[in-house]
Design a protein around this motif. Structure first.
Motif, PDB file in Angstrom:
ATOM      1  N   SER A  32     -20.899  77.657 -23.194  1.00 31.49           N
ATOM      2  CA  SER A  32     -22.147  78.368 -23.415  1.00 31.49           C
ATOM      3  C   SER A  32     -22.628  78.907 -22.079  1.00 31.49           C
ATOM      4  CB  SER A  32     -23.185  77.424 -24.003  1.00 31.49           C
ATOM      5  OG  SER A  32     -23.551  76.476 -23.034  1.00 31.49           O
ATOM      6  N   ALA A  33     -23.633  79.758 -22.154  1.00 33.32           N
ATOM      7  CA  ALA A  33     -24.119  80.437 -20.952  1.00 33.32           C
ATOM      8  C   ALA A  33     -24.560  79.456 -19.871  1.00 33.32           C
ATOM      9  CB  ALA A  33     -25.273  81.351 -21.334  1.00 33.32           C
ATOM     10  N   PHE A  34     -24.980  78.265 -20.275  1.00 33.56           N
ATOM     11  CA  PHE A  34     -25.541  77.334 -19.300  1.00 33.56           C
ATOM     12  C   PHE A  34     -24.546  76.292 -18.818  1.00 33.56           C
ATOM     13  CE2 PHE A  34     -29.520  78.371 -21.812  1.00 33.56           C
ATOM     14  CZ  PHE A  34     -29.831  79.415 -20.970  1.00 33.56           C
ATOM     15  N   SER A  35     -23.269  76.554 -19.010  1.00 32.89           N
ATOM     16  CA  SER A  35     -22.313  75.562 -18.540  1.00 32.89           C
ATOM     17  C   SER A  35     -21.322  76.222 -17.605  1.00 32.89           C
ATOM     18  CB  SER A  35     -21.534  74.957 -19.705  1.00 32.89           C
ATOM     19  OG  SER A  35     -22.376  74.723 -20.777  1.00 32.89           O
ATOM     20  N   PRO A  37     -17.999  77.686 -16.680  1.00 30.02           N
ATOM     21  CA  PRO A  37     -17.075  78.377 -17.585  1.00 30.02           C
ATOM     22  C   PRO A  37     -15.912  77.491 -18.027  1.00 30.02           C
ATOM     23  CG  PRO A  37     -17.589  79.731 -15.669  1.00 30.02           C
ATOM     24  CD  PRO A  37     -18.218  78.403 -15.443  1.00 30.02           C
TER      25      PRO A  37
END
Lengths: 478, 308, 454
Positions: A32-35, A37
């Protein structure tokens, strides 16, 4: 070409046929965007398939390198790609042509010519895996949650790859194929008999089968029956043939592994017909006879046979689409040292990994010396399992042990290649960086599973430098 | 009646007598002093310790007694951290699974409602501060108070840390004190080591520890210190999978009231997610990137997508 | 209109209907955070007294967000049947409360009056109701809606099967779905909150859901709870969307924060009706929750209960199959503890049903709230008594993706057992066919996901 895509080539140089495919691998961040890659290959598309040509040979066993070169360049032109666009790939030399001389010829002929891709020469085990992946056996095994073996029956060999779920658990190879005997379609005269078949003919006293002899399918039937029985035996069916051992290329399957079902690939997979056509020698070989016999064998009677995604193209599709893996985001490397090819894996014993710095270093240095050939030190990729959720102190210990243990390599200014299975490569890389001479070249990657005996190729970075394509060549099974 | 008959008659009588006796014996149970409940003596209490139920791997725990396909069930269960295959007691839960659920919830609540060990910032040598919140309760119900420092506290920060640094590190308790206690000791040196690769650094004494911290507190610190990049390590709201998950919220020249999208977030830092040391290495690289590109959050992403 | 009263000789004066509504609300941390709550318990009661004497016309004329400024207000006001409104506009809020509770008022009567009331009126009487009022009043209201199957029939109790996965691993998601279905969960909807909101991923999951549903002939509907625009794109690519989902708010500004407006939802509704997998006519699925407007700074000085009620007024326009309040998800700054969550769950459920919404409730809490599973079970039982259409079915109540606790498969099964409720008829028939239940009783196969493995 999108930076999140890798153009990969697969070339299959078989005993009888040669083909090429181009495939496009799309890499995608699954996190997700907050992790951090989590990069993986999201899509594999075959975007070009060449014609299937007979493998150009100078003699019965020596590949014509110039003809291969011409073939490859013509196909690139047809596909409309520049060789420079190709980032990864594999050339698989299989069957009887898989000799050291041939692989060297091809490597030389294609290197710097077919794009800066990685040339791999396969042993029968790797070929078995690649063919099975191309046939989709791993998918069949996963979907049905069964152990499925792929039998890639080609011209000269049959490669078996056994999958449980998505994981390969065993491979085998037999010298059984459709072109072990070549027969002129018009005159029905035998033009070639493979050496092991000659021995079989002798032992069966089939005096009418010899090169130049004109034959009928009835006369060939004892040989076909024998080859079919060996294929049955290879997956644990039927009474064991006295010639079974003769036809083993390198090794059979471990009989303890359960086999629930079968997929077929290779040229003979397209010949699994109920009945024989009138022109049974139309391909100039015994492929149709063998296919027909397999169709009526115990394999079809006692095992579930699943359809495969690719048959004759399984190996080439496997080579082009299923050899490359990616590692990314939590890795560390210095610029300009990639690609790296054919590095043997040197795996540190798990028990040694918990040693203190000096002892760990001693173990590493001792093992590096195993790769000293004729007093010449070869570079290796140092592989470790690593520690799950290591402390900062663990990282320091690992880094110090590795750098100290690899002193011999560092003195020779060989790039330091570290592969760790647990998620710790970036921190380890930073720690190693701090201990190496300034600007010393190194790569430290994680999440790639390797064993002693494997070889690895690491391609040039993609996706803005965050991702490295990797090919692990598994040559040995434990 | 012959001898044989008498013999068998006596036998029958004797048998009846004895079995009556047996039955009586069975009935007297609770009345005898011997079997009355009594307090356990020291010898009755075993020194053994029950197994720690929180050590059971939930992906492998399987309580279905007669599954249609055990192997298949275990396989599909392995694809998810969800609590599957826990079976039932009537239409309710099994004791084992309900106790484990309560244990995980207890750990999560304790992580929220307790404070970071006061020794931790001292041992690490951080600058200790507190937002305007005076209690955990105020912290939980007034997110706005958890983003602000009093004037005195702002002055203390200004006087204590190196002004206008390239990197200002902050450690905030956030919603999990346990996350801070579990990760900070490993992540700080890992970030420092990683920064060396890029020729950057910060000193541990300049790290600001914030009690009752919300993420927005980093904005005011950015203004107070005039740092280029501010990075706040903060405890995440605990889930049942882990109570020790930490995140890093990183912003280039943050200001109070700036859009949330300007923060770059690295989440899920814990021993079952991204290990602290590896997160530290990754954060070091991000910090370098932000200083070079002078951007964070979606702007950074856009710049990266545009090919740097 | 009287906006002041005395209590214990003390004068309490309020500046507006909006202020009265806010201060009459039961204690909510979100109202305190917004600075609109009553100063103390007595002021709260004073506000209730004033509110009880206001007429429905007073409420109608004073929407908490002005008609001119807000499309949600316009949708609510424009949706009112003027003839019915005129019949009741002189009722006080107290009158409406007592009318709803009256022995002689039936579901049939409420269906008619519903068309004459606004969301603020529904909120107003809710503020005068006790918890048990909310249970008994909701119990008599029947709201049936049809997608593939019909939800809300008296005597039924349904559940949404929710098996979220932190990385959307399809095999992991399906494992949960198999176990849930084997327990009789999922008759309301099989719905996934995706981690990856991309169209590709959503299409993939929708196809997998529909393949499985069709293979086993499960009489239900499926939904992937991505943003509405993502789902519309998925439909355009031919994906089998059963219910089209969106989170909604009680003001236009709140909806803007969710990236939606009424036109967009209309378009989605139309598209799903014509190209969706479910027969309909009810094909929309919405989620709400007290406090979401405040968190988007879109509450316009109104209390969170009134804003929540307006969500249902907005939802009504699109005649949804189901709506659920995710009651304890938002955190302690909006609903402080289990007492507030239980109250809010009962309020939302009643207000939704009163406005003709097929209501469900995600009975849940986060780990930074003073609540635990016992509290969740309490609310679930209360909602069972109140005739709630559905609750969530999350494996062991632990959502491993959204990191909060909801209700498990067991809770639905237990409520059915306690109250003698059944799943939706067609779904129950399917359970019998699958040998999951026998004459309405769960069998030894219930709870065994592997019955779906070959």
């Amino acid at each position: 070409m999108n930076d999140n895509q890798i153009l990969s080539v697969g070339i299959d140089l078989g005993t009888s046929t040669t083909q090429l495919i181009l495939s496009r691998l799309t890499i995608k961040n699954f996190a997700s965007a907050f992790s951090v890659p989590r990069i993986n290959i999201s899509k594999k598309e075959v975007i070009f398939k060449s014609n299937i040509i007979f493998t150009p040979l100078k003699t019965q066993t020596e590949i014509d390198a110039d003809a291969i070169k011409t073939f490859v360049s013509e196909q690139y032109q047809k596909a409309g790609v520049n060789k420079g666009d190709i980032q990864m790939g594999a050339v698989i030399i299989t069957g009887e042509t898989a000799r050291k001389e041939n692989s060297e010829i091809v490597t030389q002929a294609l290197s710097g010519y077919a794009g800066d891709f990685v040339v791999a020469t396969a042993g029968p085990d790797l070929e078995s895996i690649i063919a099975a992946k191309g046939a989709g056996t791993n998918i069949v095994a996963k979907e049905n949650r069964k152990n499925i073996v792929n039998m890639d029956i080609g011209g000269g060999t049959s490669n078996l790859g056994l999958f449980s779920d998505e994981d390969v658990i065993d491979t085998a190879c037999f010298d059984v194929g459709g072109r072990l005997i070549k027969i002129d379609p018009q005159s029905h005269r035998i033009s070639y008999i493979a050496p092991k078949v000659k021995e079989l003919i002798d032992r069966l006293h089939l005096n009418e089968l010899y090169e130049e002899a004109q034959v009928t399918d009835q006369q060939l039937q004892p040989v076909i029956n024998c080859l079919t029985q060996i294929l049955e035996n290879s997956i644990g069916l039927g009474q064991k043939s006295p010639y079974f051992d003769l036809f083993i290329t390198n090794h059979g399957l471990n009989p303890e592994n359960q086999i629930d079902g079968v997929t077929f690939s290779g040229g003979v997979a397209d010949c699994l017909n109920e009945t024989l056509p009138d022109d049974e020698f139309r391909y100039g070989d015994i492929g149709l006879l063998l296919g027909n016999a397999v169709r009526h064998s115990l394999i079809f009677k006692e095992k579930d046979v699943y359809p495969s995604i690719e048959t004759i193209r399984a190996t080439v599709v496997g080579a082009g689409s299923h050899t490359t893996d990616v590692t990314g985001s939590t890795i560390a490397y210095t610029e300009g040292i990639l690609p790296l090819r054919n590095l043997p894996i040197l795996k540190i014993a798990k028990s040694d990994e918990s040693l203190d710095v000096d002892d760990l270093a001693a173990k590493i240095s001792e093992k590096i010396n195993w790769y000293r050939v004729q007093n010449e030190l070869n570079n290796v990729a140092l592989a470790l399992v690593g520690k799950h959720s290591p402390s900062f102190a663990d990282i320091q210990r690992y880094a110090a042990g590795i750098v100290k243990g690899a002193t011999v390599l560092i003195t020779k200014h060989e790039p330091l290649i570290i592969m760790v299975h647990e998620d710790m490569a970036k921190a380890l890389g930073h720690s190693i960086f701090a201990r190496l001479p300034a600007k010393y070249p190194f790569v430290c990657i994680d999440s790639v599973k390797v064993e002693n005996g494997d070889y690895i190729d690491i391609g040039e970075p993609v996706a803005g430098g965050e991702v490295l394509p990797v090919i692990v060549k598994t040559l040995v099974f434990g | 009646m012959n001898e044989q008959d008498i013999k068998s008659m006596i036998e029958t009588i004797l048998t009846d007598m004895t079995s009556t006796k047996e039955a009586d014996k069975n009935n007297v149970g609770p009345q005898t002093a011997d079997s009355a409940p009594k307090e356990a003596t020291q010898q009755d209490i075993s020194g053994d310790v029950l197994d720690d139920i929180t050590k059971i791997d939930l992906r492998k725990q399987f309580l279905v007694p007669h599954p249609h396909d055990r192997e298949g069930y275990l396989k599909i269960k392995s694809f998810t951290p969800a609590r599957l295959g826990m079976w039932r007691a009537g239409c309710r839960y099994k004791t084992a699974s309900v106790l484990r659920f309560r244990a995980d919830h207890a750990a999560a609540q304790d992580a929220v409602f307790s404070d970071v060990d006061p020794q931790l910032p001292k041992e690490m040598g951080f600058l200790e501060t507190q937002t305007t919140c005076q209690s955990k309760d105020e912290y939980l119900t007034r997110p706005d108070h958890g983003r602000k420092f009093s004037d005195e506290m702002a002055e203390k920060i200004k006087q204590s840390v190196t002004p206008s640094p390239k990197i200002q590190m902050i450690v905030g308790d956030g919603l999990s004190s346990a996350a801070i206690e579990a990760n900070v000791k490993d992540i700080i040196p890992a970030i420092q080591q990683g920064l060396k690769v890029y020729g950057l650094s910060f000193e541990t004494k300049d790290v600001i520890f914030v009690k009752y911290a919300r993420v927005g507190a980093e904005d005011q610190i950015g203004e107070i210190t005039n740092a280029d990049v501010v990075c706040m390590l903060v405890g995440e709201r605990p889930g049942l999978v882990t109570a020790k998950s930490m995140s890093a919220y990183i912003a280039y020249k943050p200001t109070v009231g700036m859009p949330e999208a300007n923060r770059t977030v690295v989440s899920n830092i814990h021993d079952g997610g991204l290990p602290a040391v590896e997160a530290g290495a990754y954060i070091a690289e991000l910090l370098d990137k932000m200083i070079r590109l002078k951007k964070s959050g979606i702007d950074l992403k856009a710049a990266e997508n545009a090919g740097n | 209109m009287i906006l002041q009263t005395k209590l214990f000789d003390k004068l309490y004066r309020f500046g507006s209907v909006k202020e009265v509504l806010a201060k009459a609300n039961e204690v909510k941390s979100g109202d305190e955070l917004a600075g609109v709550a009553a100063e103390d318990a007595t002021e709260r009661v004073a506000a209730k007294v004033v509110l009880s004497n206001l007429t429905l016309e007073d409420i109608y004329n004073n929407p908490v967000v002005p008609y001119e400024d807000d499309e949600v207000t316009r949708i609510i006001i424009d949706g009112v049947n003027k003839r019915i409104y005129n019949e009741i506009k002189n009722w006080t809020v107290s009158d409406l409360r007592e009318w709803v509770l009256s022995d002689t008022t039936t579901d049939y009567d409420i269906k008619r009056i519903r068309q004459g009331i606004t969301s603020e009126m529904a909120a107003a009487i809710t503020k005068l109701m006790t918890n048990m009022d909310l249970v008994i009043a909701a119990k008599k209201i029947i709201v049936e809606k049809t997608a593939n199957t019909t939800i809300g029939r008296p005597g039924t109790f349904s559940s949404r099967l929710q098996t979220n996965h932190p990385t959307d691993d399809i095999d992991g998601i399906m494992a949960g779905i198999m176990e849930g279905l084997s327990m009789g969960i999922g008759d309301a909807v099989i719905g996934l909150n995706p981690n990856d909101d991309s169209v590709d991923s959503v299409v993939k999951i929708l196809n997998k859901f529909e393949d499985f549903r069709a293979q086993w002939d499960v009489p239900t509907q499926c939904s992937v709870l991505a943003h509405v625009t993502t789902q519309m794109e998925a439909i355009k690519r031919g994906a089998p969307v059963g219910l089209c989902f969106q989170s909604i708010a009680g003001s236009e500004k709140g909806n803007t924060a969710f990236g939606i407006n009424a036109d967009m939802i209309s378009e989605a509704y139309d598209l799903t009706l014509h190209e969706g997998q479910a027969a309909g006519p009810n094909v929309m699925y919405f989620e709400t929750g007290e406090g979401s407007e405040l968190s988007a700074e879109a509450n316009f000085g109104a209390d969170e209960l009134t804003m929540e009620s307006r969500c249902y007024g907005f939802a009504k326009k699109f005649d949804p199959y189901i709506v659920n309040t995710v009651v304890g998800f938002i955190g302690p700054e909006y609903l402080y503890n289990s007492k507030q969550v239980i109250r809010a769950g009962l309020e939302d459920h009643f207000m939704g049903k009163l406005q003709g919404i097929s209501m469900g409730c995600d009975v849940c809490y986060t780990n930074h709230m003073k609540a635990d599973q016992n509290d969740a079970e309490n609310l679930a039982v209360l909602l069972g008594a109140a005739g709630c259409n559905y609750i969530m079915g999350v494996p062991h109540a632990d959502d491993v993706m959204l990191n909060y606790e909801s209700t498990g498969f067991q809770e639905t099964a237990t409520i059915r057992e306690i109250f003698g409720y059944h799943p939706i008829k067609e779904f129950e028939d399917w359970m019998e066919k699958m040998d999951i239940s026998h004459n309405g009783q769960l069998t030894e196969r219930a709870g065994d996901a592997s019955i779906f493995l070959n």
